[in-house]
Design a protein around this motif. Structure first.
Motif, PDB file in Angstrom:
ATOM      1  N   GLY A  74      43.506  49.011  54.479  1.00 29.29           N
ATOM      2  CA  GLY A  74      42.689  47.971  54.287  1.00 29.29           C
ATOM      3  C   GLY A  74      42.242  48.152  53.005  1.00 29.29           C
ATOM      4  N   VAL A  75      41.903  49.206  52.277  1.00 26.24           N
ATOM      5  CA  VAL A  75      41.530  49.072  50.965  1.00 26.24           C
ATOM      6  C   VAL A  75      42.554  48.917  50.014  1.00 26.24           C
ATOM      7  N   GLN A  76      43.819  49.363  50.194  1.00 27.24           N
ATOM      8  CA  GLN A  76      44.728  49.337  49.133  1.00 27.24           C
ATOM      9  C   GLN A  76      45.635  47.803  49.534  1.00 27.24           C
ATOM     10  N   SER A  77      45.214  47.191  50.754  1.00 39.46           N
ATOM     11  CA  SER A  77      45.983  45.840  50.910  1.00 39.46           C
ATOM     12  C   SER A  77      45.372  45.098  49.815  1.00 39.46           C
ATOM     13  N   GLU A 239      37.675  43.262  53.823  1.00 32.44           N
ATOM     14  CA  GLU A 239      36.732  42.378  53.545  1.00 32.44           C
ATOM     15  C   GLU A 239      35.842  42.919  52.558  1.00 32.44           C
ATOM     16  N   ALA A 240      35.217  44.462  52.997  1.00 32.26           N
ATOM     17  CA  ALA A 240      34.484  45.121  52.201  1.00 32.26           C
ATOM     18  C   ALA A 240      34.965  45.470  50.795  1.00 32.26           C
ATOM     19  N   ALA A 241      36.352  45.769  50.752  1.00 32.79           N
ATOM     20  CA  ALA A 241      37.067  46.258  49.687  1.00 32.79           C
ATOM     21  C   ALA A 241      37.315  44.817  48.792  1.00 32.79           C
ATOM     22  N   LYS A 242      37.450  43.988  49.323  1.00 28.39           N
ATOM     23  CA  LYS A 242      37.491  42.807  48.228  1.00 28.39           C
ATOM     24  C   LYS A 242      36.369  42.555  47.524  1.00 28.39           C
ATOM     25  N   LYS A 243      35.133  42.832  48.374  1.00 25.66           N
ATOM     26  CA  LYS A 243      33.679  42.533  47.582  1.00 25.66           C
ATOM     27  C   LYS A 243      33.469  43.529  46.596  1.00 25.66           C
ATOM     28  N   ALA A 244      33.817  44.829  46.817  1.00 26.27           N
ATOM     29  CA  ALA A 244      33.598  45.846  46.017  1.00 26.27           C
ATOM     30  C   ALA A 244      34.502  45.824  44.962  1.00 26.27           C
ATOM     31  N   ALA A 245      35.613  45.606  45.117  1.00 26.83           N
ATOM     32  CA  ALA A 245      36.660  45.327  43.669  1.00 26.83           C
ATOM     33  C   ALA A 245      36.263  44.168  42.922  1.00 26.83           C
ATOM     34  N   ALA A 246      35.791  43.257  43.269  1.00 24.15           N
ATOM     35  CA  ALA A 246      35.620  42.052  42.634  1.00 24.15           C
ATOM     36  C   ALA A 246      34.141  42.480  41.833  1.00 24.15           C
TER      37      ALA A 246
END
Length: 348
Positions: A74-77, A239-246
């Motif tokens: 999920g994160v690396q996607s 979804e959480a990874a998108k927010k964190a990376a942004a």
């Protein structure tokens, strides 16, 4: 339980054997099927690694990722090209999720020259700059400082890249973690700290080892935002990874994601895991398994029947079988390899 809602449109090149993300909407048929295949590849790979360890073909320590597959996938996607990944010694799943060839990963596990680190890293110390994977690391929590250093380099270069730095609930109690948190906040470094909280660290439950069991709160005194995520739900993870990376990529500094997960095997292959009951493990497998959960969602949407899922499993099993055979038949490093990759030779 909080889930992020950021977006990303960048694409990454796909590997036809390894796992790699494409930043697409997770609720499309193709995206969910890819999540399913990617997690299943890690699961089957780790099952075969366990078998090879039992046969004596893998030496030293071997820490399996079974049960935690949704996190790395999920994160690396949402990882963009050039973003770095660094983790501890439970690292096989992260390498596959970076797109590394399963043959090279399995060959490294068995100490063969065709492995990603020429057979000199083994299970715990693989590395591939080509895949932006900066290692599994054997010192508990040591990778957190190194991941923060990667983020410092990104900040210095102004390249808009993010360092995804994974560590576990046990490592969350290490002092260098908080030194890293402090530095990351002061300099607003582009790093996402991913805490894979599988509840038991090296064999002690989090309730017995941590005064604050909500580990995402550990960043509060450093003014690092964070959230708790269902690490058994690959869609929630993405979804959480998108927010964190942004957040990190925009110059706002570090972000903490605590992934609540569960490992099915012991800490390592030599751990009988007597600190928990078989009934507890079976209950998690029955009610929270990340692969079963996604399989049920695919069936509910009518996007994959039993035959389609069996076909994916057959494809994945063949990839893993080929990787195991490649590893078994590849040569070991020559003794002279003891003297290579020790120092960087100066240009003449």
């Amino acid at each position: 339980m909080t889930r992020g809602q950021a977006s990303s449109t960048s694409k990454r090149k796909k590997n036809d054997t390894g796992v790699i993300g494409d930043n697409t909407d997770p609720m499309t048929k193709d995206s969910l099927l890819k999540f399913y295949r990617d997690m299943l590849l890690i699961r089957r790979f780790e099952e075969r690694a366990g078998q090879l360890y039992g046969m004596g073909l893998i030496g030293g320590f071997c820490h399996l990722y079974i049960g935690q597959e949704a996190i790395a996938v999920g994160v690396q996607s949402i990882k963009e090209a050039g973003d770095q990944v660094i983790t501890g010694y439970r690292d096989h799943g992260h390498m596959l999720a970076c797109g590394m060839d399963p043959k090279e990963v399995m060959a490294e596990l068995t100490g063969r020259f065709t492995g990603s680190s020429k057979g000199k890293g083994g299970s715990m110390h693989m590395f591939s700059t080509e895949a932006d994977f900066y290692g599994g690391h054997g010192i508990v929590g040591g990778q957190v400082s190194l991941g923060t250093g990667l983020a410092l380099a990104n900040h210095y270069k102004g390249n808009k890249k993010v360092a995804f730095t994974y560590f576990g609930d046990g490592a969350a109690n290490q002092g260098q973690v908080y030194e890293s948190f402090n530095m990351a906040t002061i300099w607003k470094l582009p790093v996402v700290y991913v805490i894979e909280n599988n509840q038991y660290a090296m064999g002690t439950s989090i309730e017995r080892s941590s005064s604050e069991t909500h580990l995402y709160k550990r960043g509060a005194s450093f003014r690092i935002p964070g959230e708790e995520v269902d690490g058994m739900d690959v869609i929630a993870v993405q979804e959480a990874a998108k927010k964190a990376a942004a957040h990190a990529r925009s110059g706002e500094g570090p972000y903490i994601l605590e992934m609540k997960t569960y490992r099915y095997r012991g800490h390592s292959m030599s751990d009988p895991a007597k600190y928990r009951t078989r009934e507890e493990v079976d209950e998690v497998r029955k009610t929270r398994d990340p692969i079963d959960h996604l399989q049920e969602l695919l069936a509910k949407k009518g996007w994959a029947d039993e035959a389609a899922l069996k076909a994916i499993d057959a494809e994945v099993k063949k990839i893993v079988a080929d990787a195991a055979e490649f590893a078994r038949t590849s040569p070991e490093p020559e003794p002279s390899e003891l003297y290579t990759d020790v120092y960087l030779e100066a240009a003449q």
